[in-house]
Design an enzyme around this catalytic site. Structure first.
Site, PDB file in Angstrom:
ATOM      1  N   GLU A  33      50.185 -37.312  -4.874  1.00 23.52           N
ATOM      2  CA  GLU A  33      50.816 -37.599  -6.172  1.00 23.52           C
ATOM      3  C   GLU A  33      51.851 -38.711  -6.039  1.00 23.52           C
ATOM      4  O   GLU A  33      52.945 -38.631  -6.602  1.00 23.52           O
ATOM      5  CB  GLU A  33      51.487 -36.336  -6.725  1.00 23.52           C
ATOM      6  CG  GLU A  33      50.553 -35.136  -6.849  1.00 23.52           C
ATOM      7  CD  GLU A  33      51.227 -33.885  -7.401  1.00 23.52           C
ATOM      8  OE1 GLU A  33      52.341 -33.982  -7.928  1.00 23.52           O
ATOM      9  OE2 GLU A  33      50.612 -32.803  -7.288  1.00 23.52           O
ATOM     10  N   HIS A  73      56.595 -37.608  -4.463  1.00 21.90           N
ATOM     11  CA  HIS A  73      57.374 -38.172  -5.576  1.00 21.90           C
ATOM     12  C   HIS A  73      58.702 -38.610  -4.959  1.00 21.90           C
ATOM     13  O   HIS A  73      59.667 -37.843  -4.937  1.00 21.90           O
ATOM     14  CB  HIS A  73      57.597 -37.127  -6.664  1.00 21.90           C
ATOM     15  CG  HIS A  73      56.323 -36.589  -7.243  1.00 21.90           C
ATOM     16  ND1 HIS A  73      55.494 -37.353  -8.028  1.00 21.90           N
ATOM     17  CD2 HIS A  73      55.719 -35.382  -7.133  1.00 21.90           C
ATOM     18  CE1 HIS A  73      54.437 -36.626  -8.393  1.00 21.90           C
ATOM     19  NE2 HIS A  73      54.553 -35.433  -7.853  1.00 21.90           N
ATOM     20  N   GLU A 114      52.674 -25.757  -4.198  1.00 19.67           N
ATOM     21  CA  GLU A 114      54.115 -25.490  -4.260  1.00 19.67           C
ATOM     22  C   GLU A 114      54.490 -24.023  -4.042  1.00 19.67           C
ATOM     23  O   GLU A 114      55.289 -23.454  -4.788  1.00 19.67           O
ATOM     24  CB  GLU A 114      54.687 -25.979  -5.594  1.00 19.67           C
ATOM     25  CG  GLU A 114      54.450 -27.460  -5.827  1.00 19.67           C
ATOM     26  CD  GLU A 114      54.944 -27.940  -7.184  1.00 19.67           C
ATOM     27  OE1 GLU A 114      55.584 -27.156  -7.897  1.00 19.67           O
ATOM     28  OE2 GLU A 114      54.654 -29.095  -7.531  1.00 19.67           O
ATOM     29  N   ASN A 127      49.128 -27.931  -1.069  1.00 22.54           N
ATOM     30  CA  ASN A 127      49.811 -29.093  -1.646  1.00 22.54           C
ATOM     31  C   ASN A 127      51.260 -28.754  -1.982  1.00 22.54           C
ATOM     32  O   ASN A 127      51.539 -27.669  -2.517  1.00 22.54           O
ATOM     33  CB  ASN A 127      49.063 -29.495  -2.933  1.00 22.54           C
ATOM     34  CG  ASN A 127      49.453 -30.862  -3.448  1.00 22.54           C
ATOM     35  OD1 ASN A 127      49.485 -31.828  -2.681  1.00 22.54           O
ATOM     36  ND2 ASN A 127      49.748 -30.967  -4.741  1.00 22.54           N
ATOM     37  N   ASP A 136      54.400 -41.517  -6.288  1.00 20.23           N
ATOM     38  CA  ASP A 136      55.115 -42.446  -7.156  1.00 20.23           C
ATOM     39  C   ASP A 136      56.462 -42.745  -6.513  1.00 20.23           C
ATOM     40  O   ASP A 136      57.002 -41.941  -5.767  1.00 20.23           O
ATOM     41  CB  ASP A 136      55.255 -41.960  -8.615  1.00 20.23           C
ATOM     42  CG  ASP A 136      55.734 -40.527  -8.764  1.00 20.23           C
ATOM     43  OD1 ASP A 136      56.539 -40.073  -7.926  1.00 20.23           O
ATOM     44  OD2 ASP A 136      55.311 -39.871  -9.730  1.00 20.23           O
TER      45      ASP A 136
HETATM   46  O1  G3I Z   1      49.376 -32.687 -24.286  1.00 20.30           O
HETATM   47  C1  G3I Z   1      50.557 -32.081 -24.820  1.00 20.30           C
HETATM   48  C2  G3I Z   1      50.765 -32.587 -26.186  1.00 20.30           C
HETATM   49  O2  G3I Z   1      49.681 -32.180 -27.015  1.00 20.30           O
HETATM   50  C3  G3I Z   1      52.092 -32.084 -26.711  1.00 20.30           C
HETATM   51  O3  G3I Z   1      52.329 -32.619 -27.984  1.00 20.30           O
HETATM   52  C4  G3I Z   1      53.212 -32.461 -25.777  1.00 20.30           C
HETATM   53  C5  G3I Z   1      54.539 -31.922 -26.224  1.00 20.30           C
HETATM   54  O4  G3I Z   1      55.364 -31.609 -25.141  1.00 20.30           O
HETATM   55  O5  G3I Z   1      52.925 -31.939 -24.521  1.00 20.30           O
HETATM   56  C6  G3I Z   1      51.739 -32.457 -23.986  1.00 20.30           C
HETATM   57  O6  G3I Z   1      51.532 -31.917 -22.729  1.00 20.30           O
HETATM   58  C7  G3I Z   1      52.455 -32.263 -21.747  1.00 20.30           C
HETATM   59  C8  G3I Z   1      51.700 -32.974 -20.624  1.00 20.30           C
HETATM   60  O7  G3I Z   1      52.501 -33.127 -19.486  1.00 20.30           O
HETATM   61  C9  G3I Z   1      51.251 -34.370 -21.027  1.00 20.30           C
HETATM   62  O8  G3I Z   1      49.916 -34.450 -21.188  1.00 20.30           O
HETATM   63  C10 G3I Z   1      53.115 -31.010 -21.268  1.00 20.30           C
HETATM   64  O9  G3I Z   1      53.974 -30.521 -22.282  1.00 20.30           O
HETATM   65  C11 G3I Z   1      53.893 -31.268 -20.020  1.00 20.30           C
HETATM   66  O10 G3I Z   1      54.395 -30.055 -19.507  1.00 20.30           O
HETATM   67  C12 G3I Z   1      52.987 -31.907 -18.980  1.00 20.30           C
HETATM   68  O11 G3I Z   1      53.762 -32.184 -17.862  1.00 20.30           O
HETATM   69  C13 G3I Z   1      53.041 -32.313 -16.662  1.00 20.30           C
HETATM   70  C14 G3I Z   1      53.670 -31.410 -15.609  1.00 20.30           C
HETATM   71  O12 G3I Z   1      53.020 -31.603 -14.365  1.00 20.30           O
HETATM   72  C15 G3I Z   1      53.506 -29.949 -15.978  1.00 20.30           C
HETATM   73  O13 G3I Z   1      52.192 -29.544 -15.973  1.00 20.30           O
HETATM   74  C16 G3I Z   1      53.086 -33.758 -16.217  1.00 20.30           C
HETATM   75  O14 G3I Z   1      52.329 -34.556 -17.119  1.00 20.30           O
HETATM   76  C17 G3I Z   1      52.475 -33.879 -14.823  1.00 20.30           C
HETATM   77  O15 G3I Z   1      52.689 -35.185 -14.343  1.00 20.30           O
HETATM   78  C18 G3I Z   1      53.141 -32.905 -13.877  1.00 20.30           C
HETATM   79  O16 G3I Z   1      52.488 -32.986 -12.640  1.00 20.30           O
HETATM   80  C19 G3I Z   1      53.046 -32.231 -11.583  1.00 20.30           C
HETATM   81  C20 G3I Z   1      51.910 -31.789 -10.688  1.00 20.30           C
HETATM   82  O17 G3I Z   1      50.989 -31.046 -11.434  1.00 20.30           O
HETATM   83  C21 G3I Z   1      52.420 -30.966  -9.499  1.00 20.30           C
HETATM   84  N1  G3I Z   1      53.413 -31.707  -8.767  1.00 20.30           N
HETATM   85  C22 G3I Z   1      54.503 -32.197  -9.565  1.00 20.30           C
HETATM   86  C23 G3I Z   1      54.004 -33.055 -10.718  1.00 20.30           C
HETATM   87  C24 G3I Z   1      55.151 -33.614 -11.511  1.00 20.30           C
HETATM   88  O18 G3I Z   1      55.868 -32.609 -12.147  1.00 20.30           O
END
Ligand code: G3I
Length: 628
Positions: free
Chosen positions: A536, A507, A424, A471, A538
């Protein structure tokens, strides 16, 4: 590009060309016969050292590289080499077009065919050891010479007489690491019977009565589901029939499961489970395969990786502790991506701390179960993923970033098939803070576009064989952002930066982008000789940006059907636009709807519902793969 592997290797040099020709003709199949024929006509044509090296070895498999070093004074333009194992079999490869099924032949891709004097090109592979040790066979080919100067006594391929003269399209029974892993599972009924699931052996469930089950910490298949598979699949074993029923040699395999040499060729690069699965054309005519969700296997329908994003480490819903996820994973996918735990802040929380334990556990889990890994991501601007120390770094930023990239890439070298090197970096069309079309990230502020060039160069130095991807999202739109992405990759290629492919996150909305624009975007990248990977995927059922679009508060039958059709069209567009050799694969961003990052919207964008039941979207994806 010098993608060279310095690990232990065995090298071939030129020798008696008559002997070489005889040896090669006797031992290699049709693909490598071409190389032998060329050699016979070009005596002493050797212009390179060709070496086979092992970079990693574990109980059931190994990874390695074949490196071709130009020892002549003129450039090599295009190469074609071959090799053959005694016991090992190839389960995947990258950075070359590989054909055959022992012996194997490999030719260059568009970007690595030219080797300047003194330079090297490497391509990587994973093998299933099939109970043996990791072999180091002789690499042959017109540019290598055919004689063996260094053949390890214990682990190399045997002399010509010991090699089989099998056809290059002969299917090997247990060429899959999954096959070996599965066949060693102890939970089969006492009869010794197992289920041959499109070339992979699974235990028969003891208590589960239908569908797939999970018993004794392993996936299993119920007897009723297994017996409903078309011949030669189904219940095997309980005697010598195990071996014979899974030994799908080209002569014994029914024509419906004997892939053409071209389909085998393009199958290398995905799991061997898929390479010994029926060709897509034979699947097409087998309605029994595609008509039942219980017997459906996406990976068996594709000759490229079919991946899924998973959670692990301390995240909720870790795949490592979920039998339901694993059951779906093993049935449909042959590649995984860590949805989060291989991102920057997880791997490199402070300047002097790298944290690999959680990612190592996930990568080990993948390898133990015959899955490859697409790793995500070495550099990503997103604020909460950039380690705090990097945001305010006052030292030598490029040196710090190089350490970041190379420490991580080197750690996983040989264990991951590919990396999202930069994620990105290109600005959205509406981004008012964009600088020269790039996102105004801390990386761009410190290094300009050079951070992207350097990231690929550093990653390539640390891991010369993994495929390296740029990516991004909203690049499948065939609009201004797509153009900026294409300009970026054109610039990278013009500057000689070692990029292998472009990842389209995808997405997507139910009605945007159009299939025509998606296809055009894929095609534009493919025409540049790069790999195309959907990284990715969906498909949401709601378009909250369009006030006239229907609003679904639950997944209605109509919404699910429309979503299935959208999945079908996207997969079909990918197959139309991207030549087989450039298909990096398709990864879905999560297993079941409750895991999706859109779950709270609410939306239901994945292939399985909140109870892990297959949705129409799964069949849509499958129909896209089979051309239905
Ligand atoms: O694991 C913690 C948990 O311990 C905590 O209690 C909770 C509270 O918010 O957060 C949990 O982590 C979250 C995690 O997802 C879930 O495991 C993070 O806050 C949250 O920021 C994280 O979001 C991820 C996001 O990227 C940011 O990293 C999404 O799952 C993930 O699907 C998303 O993926 C991105 C790709 O990397 C790049 N392209 C876009 C895509 C969608 O945004």
């Amino acid at each position: 590009m010098n993608r060279h592997n310095n690990n232990s290797s065995f090298t071939t040099t030129a020798g008696d060309t008559t002997m070489q020709s005889a040896l090669i003709k006797k031992t290699l199949g049709m693909a490598t016969m071409l190389a032998a024929s060329f050699l016979a006509q070009h005596s002493f044509a050797q212009s390179a050292n060709c070496s086979y090296s092992i970079s990693n070895e574990w109980n059931t498999g190994a990874t390695g590289a074949i490196t071709i070093t130009n020892t002549s004074t003129t450039a090599i333009n295009g190469w074609n080499i071959g090799w053959q194992y005694t016991t090992n079999r190839l389960s995947s490869s990258w950075n070359a077009t590989v054909s055959g099924s022992n012996p194997y032949a490999a030719t260059n891709l568009a970007w690595n065919g030219t080797i300047q004097p003194g330079q090297s090109v490497s391509f990587g592979f994973q093998v299933d050891k099939r109970g043996g040790s990791a072999e180091r066979p002789t690499v042959t080919g017109s540019i290598c010479g055919g004689s063996v100067s260094s053949t390890p006594a214990s682990s190399s391929a045997p002399a010509s007489s010991a090699r089989s003269s099998s056809s290059p399209i002969a299917l090997s029974s247990s060429a899959s690491s999954r096959s070996v892993a599965s066949s060693s599972i102890a939970s089969s009924p006492a009869s010794g019977q197992q289920c041959n699931w499109y070339g992979t052996l699974y235990p028969l469930c003891v208590t589960t009565q239908s569908g797939w089950g999970y018993e004794n910490n392993k996936s299993c298949i119920s007897r009723t589901t297994c017996t409903s598979q078309p011949a030669p699949y189904g219940v095997v074993g309980g005697g010598s029939s195990v071996a014979s029923s899974i030994a799908l040699s080209s002569s014994s395999a029914p024509s419906s499961v004997a892939p053409s040499s071209s389909s085998i060729g393009s199958s290398i690069g995905s799991s061997v489970a898929s390479s010994i699965a029926p060709s897509s054309s034979s699947i097409r005519s087998s309605s029994s395969v595609a008509s039942s969700a219980a017997s459906l296997s996406l990976k068996a329908l594709a000759d490229f990786p079919i991946g899924v994003a998973v959670r692990a480490g301390s995240e909720a819903n870790s795949v490592l502790g979920s039998s339901q996820q694993q059951s779906v994973l093993f049935q449909h996918f042959d590649q995984l991506t860590a949805e989060n735990i291989m991102k920057m802040s997880y791997m490199h929380p402070s300047e002097t701390t790298f944290s690999f334990a959680n990612a190592d556990a996930l990568v080990d889990f993948a390898r133990q179960n015959g899955l490859s890994v697409h790793a995500h991501a070495l550099i990503w601007h997103e604020d909460y993923q950039v380690p705090n120390f990097m945001k305010s770094y006052s030292g030598d930023f490029p040196a710090m970033l190089k350490t970041h990239v190379q420490t991580i890439a080197a750690h996983f070298s040989g264990k991951v098939a590919s990396w999202d090197v930069v994620n990105e970096a290109i600005a959205e069309n509406s981004d008012g803070n964009a600088v020269n079309g790039f996102r105004n990230s801390v990386f761009y502020q410190k290094m300009g576009v050079n951070f992207i060039d350097q990231a690929f160069i550093w990653a390539n130095e640390a891991d010369p064989v993994a495929d390296l991807y740029y990516n991004d999202f909203n690049t499948e739109t065939n609009d201004a952002k797509t153009t900026r992405m294409l300009n970026l990759v054109d610039g990278l290629k013009a500057r000689g930066v070692p990029i292998d492919g472009v990842g389209f996150q995808m997405h997507v909305l139910p009605d945007w982008p159009s299939i025509a624009n998606i296809e055009a975007s894929f095609r534009a990248v493919a025409q540049r000789g790069l790999k195309v990977k959907i990284t990715e995927l969906d498909v949401r059922v709601n378009n909250k940006y369009n006030s006239s679009a229907p609003v679904y508060t639950s997944l209605t039958t109509a919404a699910a059907a429309a979503q299935a059709e959208r999945y079908r069209q996207i997969v079909a567009a990918y197959l139309r636009a991207v030549p087989a050799a450039q298909r990096g694969g398709i990864t879905v961003w999560g297993t079941w709807d409750a895991q999706s990052w859109f779950a709270s919207d609410p939306d239901w964008p994945l292939l399985f519902d909140n109870n892990f039941q297959p949705k129409p979207a799964l069949q849509g994806f499958a129909n896209g793969l089979t051309g239905q």
